[in-house]
Design an enzyme around this catalytic site. Structure first.
Site, PDB file in Angstrom:
ATOM      1  N   ASP A  84       0.830  -1.199   0.000  1.00 36.26           N
ATOM      2  CA  ASP A  84       0.000   0.000   0.000  1.00 36.26           C
ATOM      3  C   ASP A  84       0.870   1.257   0.000  1.00 36.26           C
ATOM      4  O   ASP A  84       2.017   1.216   0.456  1.00 36.26           O
ATOM      5  CB  ASP A  84      -0.903  -0.030   1.251  1.00 36.26           C
ATOM      6  CG  ASP A  84      -2.180   0.767   1.066  1.00 36.26           C
ATOM      7  OD1 ASP A  84      -2.291   1.506   0.065  1.00 36.26           O
ATOM      8  OD2 ASP A  84      -3.053   0.656   1.933  1.00 36.26           O
ATOM      9  N   ALA A  86       1.357   5.580   0.815  1.00 33.38           N
ATOM     10  CA  ALA A  86       1.174   6.466   1.978  1.00 33.38           C
ATOM     11  C   ALA A  86       1.298   7.907   1.497  1.00 33.38           C
ATOM     12  O   ALA A  86       1.902   8.182   0.453  1.00 33.38           O
ATOM     13  CB  ALA A  86       2.216   6.173   3.046  1.00 33.38           C
ATOM     14  N   ASP A  87       0.712   8.815   2.274  1.00 29.27           N
ATOM     15  CA  ASP A  87       0.788  10.244   1.936  1.00 29.27           C
ATOM     16  C   ASP A  87       1.961  10.919   2.621  1.00 29.27           C
ATOM     17  O   ASP A  87       2.498  11.900   2.120  1.00 29.27           O
ATOM     18  CB  ASP A  87      -0.520  10.936   2.319  1.00 29.27           C
ATOM     19  CG  ASP A  87      -1.670  10.326   1.553  1.00 29.27           C
ATOM     20  OD1 ASP A  87      -1.619  10.354   0.319  1.00 29.27           O
ATOM     21  OD2 ASP A  87      -2.585   9.776   2.191  1.00 29.27           O
ATOM     22  N   GLY A  98      -5.237   9.724   1.420  1.00 26.56           N
ATOM     23  CA  GLY A  98      -5.338  10.694   0.332  1.00 26.56           C
ATOM     24  C   GLY A  98      -6.356  10.274  -0.717  1.00 26.56           C
ATOM     25  O   GLY A  98      -6.945  11.114  -1.385  1.00 26.56           O
ATOM     26  N   GLU A 105      -8.147   0.101   3.980  1.00 27.94           N
ATOM     27  CA  GLU A 105      -6.694  -0.119   3.953  1.00 27.94           C
ATOM     28  C   GLU A 105      -6.199  -0.518   5.337  1.00 27.94           C
ATOM     29  O   GLU A 105      -5.370  -1.415   5.478  1.00 27.94           O
ATOM     30  CB  GLU A 105      -5.985   1.152   3.482  1.00 27.94           C
ATOM     31  CG  GLU A 105      -6.201   1.435   2.006  1.00 27.94           C
ATOM     32  CD  GLU A 105      -5.610   2.770   1.568  1.00 27.94           C
ATOM     33  OE1 GLU A 105      -5.214   2.862   0.413  1.00 27.94           O
ATOM     34  OE2 GLU A 105      -5.556   3.713   2.368  1.00 27.94           O
ATOM     35  N   LYS A 123       7.244  11.734  -0.105  1.00 21.53           N
ATOM     36  CA  LYS A 123       6.430  11.321   1.040  1.00 21.53           C
ATOM     37  C   LYS A 123       7.211  11.317   2.347  1.00 21.53           C
ATOM     38  O   LYS A 123       6.628  11.242   3.417  1.00 21.53           O
ATOM     39  CB  LYS A 123       5.859   9.913   0.793  1.00 21.53           C
ATOM     40  CG  LYS A 123       5.114   9.750  -0.515  1.00 21.53           C
ATOM     41  CD  LYS A 123       3.900  10.629  -0.546  1.00 21.53           C
ATOM     42  CE  LYS A 123       3.097  10.525  -1.834  1.00 21.53           C
ATOM     43  NZ  LYS A 123       2.486   9.238  -2.070  1.00 21.53           N
TER      44      LYS A 123
HETATM   45  C1  5RP Z   1      -5.401   6.040  -0.330  1.00 26.86           C
HETATM   46  C2  5RP Z   1      -4.031   6.117   0.229  1.00 26.86           C
HETATM   47  C3  5RP Z   1      -2.915   6.096  -0.737  1.00 26.86           C
HETATM   48  O1  5RP Z   1      -2.145   4.954  -0.502  1.00 26.86           O
HETATM   49  C4  5RP Z   1      -2.097   7.345  -0.562  1.00 26.86           C
HETATM   50  O2  5RP Z   1      -2.944   8.451  -0.804  1.00 26.86           O
HETATM   51  C5  5RP Z   1      -0.897   7.390  -1.514  1.00 26.86           C
HETATM   52  O3  5RP Z   1      -1.326   7.523  -2.838  1.00 26.86           O
HETATM   53  P1  5RP Z   1      -0.311   7.710  -4.040  1.00 26.86           P
HETATM   54  O4  5RP Z   1       0.523   6.463  -4.122  1.00 26.86           O
HETATM   55  O5  5RP Z   1      -1.194   7.928  -5.242  1.00 26.86           O
HETATM   56  O6  5RP Z   1       0.550   8.924  -3.763  1.00 26.86           O
HETATM   57  O7  5RP Z   1      -3.817   6.186   1.416  1.00 26.86           O
HETATM   58  O8  5RP Z   1      -6.378   6.201   0.660  1.00 26.86           O
END
Ligand code: 5RP
Length: 225
Positions: A84, A86-87, A98, A105, A123
């Protein structure tokens, strides 16, 4: 998004997908970086890898279907690994949500034996200071916002793009993006947010990842947490 960031996201996602082994059940995260992992897993499935995926959102389900990954659910299987995005990441602590998918999740990422986080260099931070997404029952929006204000936060209802009104999550709820400034004690804030009635899930993931796959312009750095 710049080409370098796209390359970094692809490297991170594909790196984590290589950690998946035959017979595993995989939690499939949401967002543009996790999407690269899903695509790579699809390539590996088409080349003979035997796995099942559990999606965390409408988006990841559609991507997995298109990629040819067989799907299952938490009713039928437990995830061996979750991948997964992360922001924001600071000292192994995460802000997620995000994409407003953090409720599912969190369930998948926590249930998995191993949680691999895939990020690009933007990030990383010294301390968490971005707004924390909080998914709320629509009927509880005002009392939850009041409770968050009492905790020192500044809640802002997330607005939809290309639709009038708020973002509605895959679970039919709303999202408050809650600015707290720099978060000195993520675990304490996480516990306080989790205790607010009507708050379905917050985006602080405390002590949750096992590995961080950081894609860069030059390659991938894999860190155990
Ligand atoms: C979705 C999330 C995403 O994993 C997070 O926003 C990261 O997204 P990206 O890889 O597009 O930057 O938490 O709820």
């Amino acid at each position: 998004m710049g080409e370098e960031i796209t390359v970094a996201k692809r490297r991170a996602g594909r790196s984590a997908a290589e950690a998946v082994e035959d017979g595993m059940v995989v939690g499939l995260g949401t967002g543009s970086t996790a999407a690269h992992a899903i695509c790579r897993l699809g390539e590996r499935v088409n080349a003979g890898l035997d796995i099942e995926g559990i999606p965390t959102s409408f988006q990841s389900r559609e991507l997995a279907r298109e990629a040819g990954i067989p799907l299952t659910s938490l009713d039928a299987a437990s995830p061996d690994v979750a991948i997964d995005g992360a922001d924001q990441v600071a000292d192994g602590q995460l802000i997620k949500g995000g994409g407003a998918a953090h409720a599912r999740e969190k369930v998948l990422d926590t249930a998995a034996d191993r949680f691999l986080v895939v990020i690009d260099p933007r990030k990383e931070a010294d301390a968490l200071n971005e707004a924390v997404p909080v998914e709320v029952l629509p009927s509880a929006r005002r009392p939850v916002a009041d409770a968050i204000t009492d905790l020192g936060g500044d809640p802002d209802l997330r607005a939809a793009e290309r639709k009038d009104g708020p973002v509605v999550t895959d679970n039919g709820n709303l999202v408050l993006d809650c600015a707290f400034g720099e978060i000195d004690d993520p675990a304490a804030l996480a516990a306080s947010l989790a205790a607010v009635p009507g708050a379905v899930a917050h985006g602080l993931f405390v002590d949750s990842p096992d590995e961080i796959h950081l894609g860069t312009a030059d390659g991938v750095e894999v860190r155990s947490v």
